[in-house]
Enzyme design. Structure first.
Site, mmCIF file in Angstrom:
data_model
loop_
_atom_site.group_PDB
_atom_site.id
_atom_site.type_symbol
_atom_site.label_atom_id
_atom_site.label_comp_id
_atom_site.label_asym_id
_atom_site.label_seq_id
_atom_site.Cartn_x
_atom_site.Cartn_y
_atom_site.Cartn_z
ATOM 1 N N GLY A 1 28.556 61.851 21.719
ATOM 2 C CA GLY A 1 27.138 61.830 22.095
ATOM 3 C C GLY A 1 26.346 62.832 21.272
ATOM 4 C CB SER A 2 23.369 64.819 22.169
ATOM 5 O OG SER A 2 22.660 63.693 22.649
ATOM 6 C CB THR A 3 28.264 67.454 20.951
ATOM 7 O OG1 THR A 3 29.033 66.258 21.074
ATOM 8 C CG2 THR A 3 28.074 68.061 22.323
#
Lengths: 147, 643
Positions: B320-322
């Site tokens: 995801g956003s990591t």
């Protein structure tokens, strides 16, 4: 057809035979101490047997002692290994936490840091003569060489 | 018939009559000599047969009668943490066996009846509680048609002593090494475990089995039938070689903190599992690797095999956003953007045939690259990725360690999933740029953030600091190799953006803050793929970051599987903060944040004390004892000290 060779008698042997007297006086043999000789032999034999048996018995006794020592060494090693495991289990952070909770301690909150207005010895200020640096090996006390 | 005696008389009579007594004696002596000769020949023949023909056979038989070869099992090497605390060791256990033939009546070879040595029911009743087995189970083993059965293996030494003291015939006790893990479930998935025969089956026990197991020795000696050693006999000792010890970079205290934090997250957010990794930036050494639910390798039971996996290495998830940090770092490195490059960002963007949205609706805005990271904008990140292109995005993601194993060599390590850009389709670029359509292990994610924290150089993670041989000295493992992925400038710019993601006003990782330290990091919230296709309504929450942000020392990555609420900033960030704080304290990293002076702290303490006194005064009005009933510090009822 063939000539038979007869051995020639050497002149030297003929001379010896001619010079040797037919009879001579033999000195009377010295009386032998048969009993003493037998006793010595018996003593020697008994001593040898006793020595061999004694040595064997001593060796057997030492073997028993060696087995006992080996058993003690094995028992010591077993106990040491168990104690190492026990110490490690007692040092386990989870166990210490549980023990602390049982004693009524409460978990601490988040750590807080202070900025001191002047240096203390812990901040690098040295009071007195510093001790010489000691090379420490934190692993040494528990490693293989001391098993 | 009638003529035969007469003929015999006719032939023999003259011979007897012609011999004198002397001739007869000589003849008898000759016969005796012949007989003696024959006997002597027989003896000599047998002597030759024994000493020459079958010499080797008889020599072997003789040796077999008196020789005893005692196998000396090798002690398996210990496993230590970085401070020399024992994580795995071996002790002597007791193995109990039985000869079931002794528990039933039998007959000797000549038909003499032999009664049973003991009543098997009585023995089973006596042994079962000591062995920790059912009486029926023990009885069944004692009544088997076999010469040897195990009744219990690797029990406590004391149990063996008790059973030996009972003195039942046909019951024996053997000493057998037993692997123990003093910390119980501490780092269990990392350490793994050994089987009943001492072979490494899981984790580091399996990976380093060959050097941990050592080499068994043997004691060859001659022993009399009574059991005593023959002192002057042969005695050859081939000592066993103790297995090599392993020293791990794990820190027991940080590991415990990580496991506590992961377990707390699972419990608090009703999650399926949680995984945490802490790494040292400069060396790539893994300080902690925790997975919850865990297990106790000392008491493994069938059915919890799912807990044996080291999820940080074997399980993959969509980051995801990591992963946006990697996408933006690639664009920075390529010179396509700077932290202040503005983008017109709407709350949705259509790429190919799909529409991608930000997590929350927002009006059309002009955000810089730094603000895109701070707000974790999907749309903004996709816009940056479109400038980067598929080929370069894939190359940088691989540079950060995605799509390949880390080089740790841990059993069953997953390489993750990153398809070659040639196989990407229309929505792959936007999907992958925001951390979907790609799968990573938590170790890969932590390694990628270590690269950013290490000024752009990727460093191979390390799980073993070194080995300790028989000399008791540490032989360090080869240093981890490093490889530059992005420049120092790019890494520094990225670090600052990640600091803003935690401490910025719009940052999504505010709960990752650690008092006294500056922290950089990124949240992640990703839907889980549905095995039937598409995405499910279950989520993975994650957070990866580093501290102190201006001189990163430690990286911590957290993944929580199927939590509620779902957000990485709510679920994973607090776990990060808890573990990071414990790691910074354990590693004695000085704080770099603004700390209060002593005077300010004292003033705050006085205020707090005043508030507490007021609160206690109020509580005293309600409770005459002034002690909350659920206060763990309260004395128990009936405590003598109370009176």
């Amino acid at each position: 057809m063939t000539a038979i060779l007869t051995p020639r008698r050497s002149p030297r042997s003929a001379t010896i035979r001619d010079d040797r007297p037919d009879l001579r006086v033999v000195p009377e043999p010295r009386p032998r101490h048969t009993l003493g000789y037998a006793l010595v032999m018996v003593l020697l034999l008994a001593g040898a047997v006793f020595g061999a048996v004694a040595l064997n018995a001593l060796a057997a006794a030492e073997a028993v002692a060696a087995r006992n020592l080996e058993r003690q060494v094995a028992e010591g090693e077993r106990e040491y290994a168990r104690l190492v495991a026990d110490v490690a289990a007692l040092e386990d952070p989870g166990r210490i936490r549980e023990a602390a909770l049982e004693l009524g301690l409460v978990p601490s909150g988040p750590a807080r840091h202070l900025q001191l207005e002047r240096n203390l010895p812990a901040d690098g200020a040295v009071v007195g003569t510093p001790l010489p640096e000691v090379t420490s090996d934190p692993l040494k006390p528990v490693l293989s060489a001391e098993r | 018939m009638t003529e035969q005696p007469r003929r015999r008389r006719f032939t023999r009579a003259p011979r007897i009559l012609t011999r004198t007594g002397e001739q007869l004696a000589v003849r008898r002596i000759r016969w005796l000599l012949v007989i003696y000769g024959l006997v002597l020949l027989l003896v000599l023949g047998q002597l030759v047969n024994i000493q020459v023909v079958q010499a080797d056979d008889y020599a072997d038989r003789s040796v077999r009668q008196r020789e005893r070869v005692i196998e000396l099992p090798a002690t398996r090497g210990r496993i230590y943490d970085r401070d020399g605390d024992v994580l795995a060791t071996s002790i002597e256990g007791a193995t109990i066996y039985a000869d079931p033939r002794g528990f039933r009546p039998s007959e000797t070879a000549d038909g003499t009846p032999v009664p049973a040595a003991a009543d098997p029911v009585e023995v089973a009743n006596e042994l079962a509680p000591l062995l920790g087995r059912d009486v029926d189970d023990v009885l069944e083993r004692l009544q088997r048609d076999a010469h040897f059965v195990y009744l219990g293996r690797q029990l406590d030494h004391e149990v063996g002593q008790q059973i030996q003291a009972l003195g039942y015939p046909g019951i024996g006790v053997l000493a057998e090494p037993k692997r123990v893990y003093p910390g119980g479930g501490l780092a269990a998935q990392v350490l793994g475990f050994t089987g009943i025969d001492g072979d490494g089956l899981q984790g580091l026990e399996a990976q380093y089995d060959t050097i941990l197991r050592g080499r068994p020795g043997a004691l060859f000696l001659e022993r009399a039938p009574g059991g005593l050693d023959i002192a002057p006999g042969v005695r050859e000792l081939t000592p066993s070689q103790v297995g090599t010890d392993l020293v791990l970079p794990l820190d027991r205290d940080i590991q415990h903190a990580a496991e506590m934090a992961a377990a707390g997250a699972v419990e608090r957010f009703d999650a399926r599992s949680a995984t945490v990794i802490a790494m040292e930036v400069a060396t790539g050494e893994i300080l902690a690797m925790a997975s919850t639910p865990g297990f106790d390798p000392n008491r493994r039971v069938s059915g919890d095999e799912d807990a044996w996996r080291n999820r940080a290495i074997t399980d993959v998830f969509e980051p995801g956003s990591t992963q946006k940090a990697f996408t933006v770092a690639a664009a920075l490195e390529e010179g396509l953007v700077t932290p202040t490059t503005p983008f017109e960002v709407r709350d949705r963007i259509r790429v190919h045939s799909s529409t991608f949205t930000d997590s929350h609706p927002h009006p059309d805005s002009t955000w810089t690259v730094s603000e895109i990271i701070e707000r974790s904008s999907n749309v903004g990140t996709i816009q940056i990725a479109q400038e980067l292109g598929e080929q370069r995005l894939e190359a940088y993601l691989r540079g950060f360690g995605l799509g390949r194993t880390t080089g740790l060599g841990f059993p069953a390590e997953s390489p993750g999933l990153l398809m070659p850009h040639e196989d990407w389709w229309g929505t792959s670029l936007p999907t992958i740029s925001i951390g979907h359509g790609v799968a990573v292990t938590l170790l890969q994610l932590a390694s990628g953030y270590t690269t950013l924290a290490n000024d752009g150089s990727a460093i191979t993670p390390s799980m073993v600091r070194g080995t300790v041989g028989s000399d008791g000295r540490l032989s360090p493992s080869p240093r981890s190799t490093s490889q530059r992925v992005v420049s120092r400038d790019t890494a520094t710019q990225m670090q600052q953006m990640l600091i803003d993601a935690v401490s910025g006003d719009a940052g999504t990782g505010a709960l990752a803050a650690v008092p006294g330290y500056s922290v950089g990091g990124k949240t992640g919230t990703a839907r889980k793929p549905d095995p039937a296709g598409g995405y499910s309504d279950r989520y993975v929450a994650s957070f990866a970051g580093f501290a102190p942000a201006h001189d990163p020392q430690i990286v911590v990555a957290v993944m929580v599987d199927e939590p509620y609420p779902i957000w990485g900033g709510v679920v994973a960030a607090p776990v990060f903060a808890e573990v990071m704080e414990a790691a910074l304290i354990a590693r004695r990293v000085p704080p770099d944040g603004a700390s209060p002076t002593l005077a300010e702290a004292l003033e705050r303490a006085r205020d707090l004390a005043r508030e507490r006194e007021e609160a206690e005064a109020g509580a005293a009005d309600e409770d005459p004892l002034g002690i909350p009933v659920d206060d763990p510090a309260s004395p128990p009822a009936g405590d003598p000290a109370e009176g």
